[in-house]
Motif scaffolding. Sequence first.
Motif, PDB file in Angstrom:
ATOM      1  N   ASN A 148      88.833  62.289  60.138  1.00 45.39           N
ATOM      2  CA  ASN A 148      90.143  62.553  58.756  1.00 45.39           C
ATOM      3  C   ASN A 148      90.854  62.384  59.621  1.00 45.39           C
ATOM      4  O   ASN A 148      92.404  63.354  59.551  1.00 45.39           O
ATOM      5  CB  ASN A 148      89.653  64.458  59.143  1.00 45.39           C
ATOM      6  CG  ASN A 148      90.405  65.194  57.735  1.00 45.39           C
ATOM      7  OD1 ASN A 148      91.011  64.489  57.111  1.00 45.39           O
ATOM      8  ND2 ASN A 148      91.020  66.094  58.352  1.00 45.39           N
TER       9      ASN A 148
ATOM     10  N   HIS B  29      94.435  61.347  57.900  1.00 42.02           N
ATOM     11  CA  HIS B  29      95.570  61.809  57.807  1.00 42.02           C
ATOM     12  C   HIS B  29      95.723  63.421  57.754  1.00 42.02           C
ATOM     13  O   HIS B  29      96.984  64.288  57.502  1.00 42.02           O
ATOM     14  CB  HIS B  29      95.706  61.424  56.247  1.00 42.02           C
ATOM     15  CG  HIS B  29      95.622  60.323  56.180  1.00 42.02           C
ATOM     16  ND1 HIS B  29      96.324  59.502  56.017  1.00 42.02           N
ATOM     17  CD2 HIS B  29      94.613  59.776  55.240  1.00 42.02           C
ATOM     18  CE1 HIS B  29      96.299  57.811  55.696  1.00 42.02           C
ATOM     19  NE2 HIS B  29      95.065  58.143  54.891  1.00 42.02           N
ATOM     20  N   SER B  30      95.129  63.665  58.649  1.00 42.94           N
ATOM     21  CA  SER B  30      95.117  65.375  59.363  1.00 42.94           C
ATOM     22  C   SER B  30      96.308  65.342  60.550  1.00 42.94           C
ATOM     23  O   SER B  30      96.132  64.669  61.334  1.00 42.94           O
ATOM     24  CB  SER B  30      93.798  66.425  59.324  1.00 42.94           C
ATOM     25  OG  SER B  30      93.449  65.769  60.203  1.00 42.94           O
ATOM     26  N   ASP B  31      96.656  67.113  60.204  1.00 43.15           N
ATOM     27  CA  ASP B  31      97.260  66.868  61.772  1.00 43.15           C
ATOM     28  C   ASP B  31      96.736  67.465  62.812  1.00 43.15           C
ATOM     29  O   ASP B  31      96.481  67.171  63.914  1.00 43.15           O
ATOM     30  CB  ASP B  31      97.894  68.536  61.251  1.00 43.15           C
ATOM     31  CG  ASP B  31      96.879  69.923  60.810  1.00 43.15           C
ATOM     32  OD1 ASP B  31      95.668  69.807  60.393  1.00 43.15           O
ATOM     33  OD2 ASP B  31      97.352  71.094  62.148  1.00 43.15           O
TER      34      ASP B  31
ATOM     35  N   GLU C  58      88.343  68.305  51.647  1.00 42.30           N
ATOM     36  CA  GLU C  58      89.681  68.311  52.637  1.00 42.30           C
ATOM     37  C   GLU C  58      90.930  68.277  52.531  1.00 42.30           C
ATOM     38  O   GLU C  58      91.026  66.854  51.840  1.00 42.30           O
ATOM     39  CB  GLU C  58      89.819  67.040  53.562  1.00 42.30           C
ATOM     40  CG  GLU C  58      90.315  66.823  54.722  1.00 42.30           C
ATOM     41  CD  GLU C  58      90.415  67.775  55.927  1.00 42.30           C
ATOM     42  OE1 GLU C  58      91.717  68.125  55.791  1.00 42.30           O
ATOM     43  OE2 GLU C  58      89.564  68.386  56.046  1.00 42.30           O
TER      44      GLU C  58
ATOM     45  N   ALA D 116      93.866  66.687  53.519  1.00 41.15           N
ATOM     46  CA  ALA D 116      94.727  65.911  54.005  1.00 41.15           C
ATOM     47  C   ALA D 116      93.773  64.248  53.228  1.00 41.15           C
ATOM     48  O   ALA D 116      94.320  63.389  53.401  1.00 41.15           O
ATOM     49  CB  ALA D 116      94.109  65.714  54.980  1.00 41.15           C
TER      50      ALA D 116
ATOM     51  N   PRO E 108      97.327  62.169  51.325  1.00 38.73           N
ATOM     52  CA  PRO E 108      97.302  62.322  52.137  1.00 38.73           C
ATOM     53  C   PRO E 108      99.149  62.189  52.011  1.00 38.73           C
ATOM     54  O   PRO E 108      99.629  62.147  53.264  1.00 38.73           O
ATOM     55  CB  PRO E 108      96.715  60.661  52.380  1.00 38.73           C
ATOM     56  CG  PRO E 108      96.706  60.624  51.030  1.00 38.73           C
ATOM     57  CD  PRO E 108      95.741  62.032  50.100  1.00 38.73           C
TER      58      PRO E 108
ATOM     59  N   THR F 247      92.510  73.028  58.888  1.00 41.14           N
ATOM     60  CA  THR F 247      93.312  71.804  58.552  1.00 41.14           C
ATOM     61  C   THR F 247      93.804  71.461  57.301  1.00 41.14           C
ATOM     62  O   THR F 247      94.075  71.968  56.560  1.00 41.14           O
ATOM     63  CB  THR F 247      92.280  70.486  58.392  1.00 41.14           C
ATOM     64  OG1 THR F 247      91.714  70.354  57.890  1.00 41.14           O
ATOM     65  CG2 THR F 247      91.522  70.506  60.051  1.00 41.14           C
TER      66      THR F 247
ATOM     67  N   PRO G 267      97.360  68.545  55.459  1.00 46.15           N
ATOM     68  CA  PRO G 267      98.062  67.186  55.739  1.00 46.15           C
ATOM     69  C   PRO G 267      98.539  67.248  56.731  1.00 46.15           C
ATOM     70  O   PRO G 267      99.779  67.605  57.151  1.00 46.15           O
ATOM     71  CB  PRO G 267      98.842  66.743  54.488  1.00 46.15           C
ATOM     72  CG  PRO G 267      97.083  68.131  53.757  1.00 46.15           C
ATOM     73  CD  PRO G 267      97.202  68.972  54.404  1.00 46.15           C
ATOM     74  N   LEU G 268      99.242  65.958  57.368  1.00 40.24           N
ATOM     75  CA  LEU G 268      99.919  65.721  58.528  1.00 40.24           C
ATOM     76  C   LEU G 268     101.221  65.941  58.287  1.00 40.24           C
ATOM     77  O   LEU G 268     101.952  66.494  58.551  1.00 40.24           O
ATOM     78  CB  LEU G 268      99.306  63.765  58.953  1.00 40.24           C
ATOM     79  CG  LEU G 268     101.296  63.069  60.305  1.00 40.24           C
ATOM     80  CD1 LEU G 268     100.578  64.900  60.977  1.00 40.24           C
ATOM     81  CD2 LEU G 268     100.342  62.301  60.640  1.00 40.24           C
TER      82      LEU G 268
END
Length: 445
Positions: A56, A58-60, A106, A108, A112, A147, A149-150
């Motif tokens: 995953n 593109h996640s924090d 998800e 993210a 994204p 979670t 997205p970043l």
Amino acid sequence: MSRREIVAGAAPTLAGTASRGRVAAATGSEPSARRPLPASFLWGTAISAHQSEGNNIHSDAWLLENLPSTVFKDPSGDACDSYNRYEEDISLAAELGFNCYRIGIEWARIEPEPARFSQAELDHYVRVLETCRKHGLAPILTYSHFTVPLWFAQRGGFEVADGADLFARFAGRATDALGDLIGMASTFNEANIPLLLKLLRAGRSKADADAVKSMIAAAAQATSSPEFSSLLFADPDRTQPVLLDAHAKAQAAIKASTGDFPVGVTLSMQSVEAVGPNSLAPIVEDAMYGGWIEAAKASDFVGVQTYTRIRVGDHGALPAPEGAEMTAAGYEYYPPALGDTIRLAARLIGKPIYVTESGIATDDDARRIAFIDATIEEVRRCIDEGIPVHSYMYWSLLDNFEWTKGYGERFGLVSVDPKTFARTPKPSALHLGERARPWAPARRR
């Protein structure tokens, strides 16, 4: 299933054909002296996207896990590779005898980059939900399981007021694609978990607190963001007002979109037990929920997620009693906690109740079986008391990634080989399937 039916107390209707193959059918009957379960009582397991799908990126959480200064024991990596093996997991859940499957999507992956929604990822989750339906499992969807997205974390996450609007935008867009397939859904998983974590962290060491601060500072530096915020590590005094707003706005966006399914919220509801005179238990219990009791009252249902009890004296939380059995996750083995929290939800919220998580971390599967039997008995007692409990969902189907604990805590009914990803049902999986099968509603063939 519709919102009207669920608010009226009716349980969801399933459609589809059950898969059979690896798991033998079991027979049984309900004790005649007991109140019957709702006709469509949901039996199943719960799992999240980040903890099982893998990669995953593109996640924090992915960033935090891979920092040199991380507090995560392991990076999630490939996890259980459920992103690619979801059909095998869903088929196995159906073969075991369950009739629902609680999963997450998800954010993210779907968004994204800000306002750039991936149709390919939405199509992927359409296939996941279609597979649930094909195997006779009601899809129980979670829009956010910790979670984000970043890019969302970089701009301040749920510490920034308009984070609520961005989450609602995502929820509406996802529902546009998935709504007709969703059985029921929650906006957030354990929406009050930051409040519980704040209570638990009150007794942590300065070294542990400094390690978290160092990790978040490193994430901010790595992303050139002075506002980096990750939900499980953020200040709940700042995130809770935004999360409550996000839940309300996302719930409205979901209901305005496609599909007609109940929308609720799941809460971490650990039993709080007063010990001795002048116990602070009422204060601790109130601090665990903030505004989420009122939010649940304004939703279609509440998901109860219970693992243990918290004993509270006149100075705060107390350790487990001397000689108490402890789980591999470090908290007390205490199945009666589930009955306590179901009764609390019935008293305070008054909405249909779904047990959306209950489980145990252990390498002794006999103790897992004992825990399952004891917690199911708690559910049965509550139903006998007339409390509207509509499900029992065990956490989790698979041994998966357990956040900062990495892969060291095993809650799963099914073991996963970390190299081949081979799934092997444990005796507890077969046992819970046998408990579920006699009362599961007939599947259309």
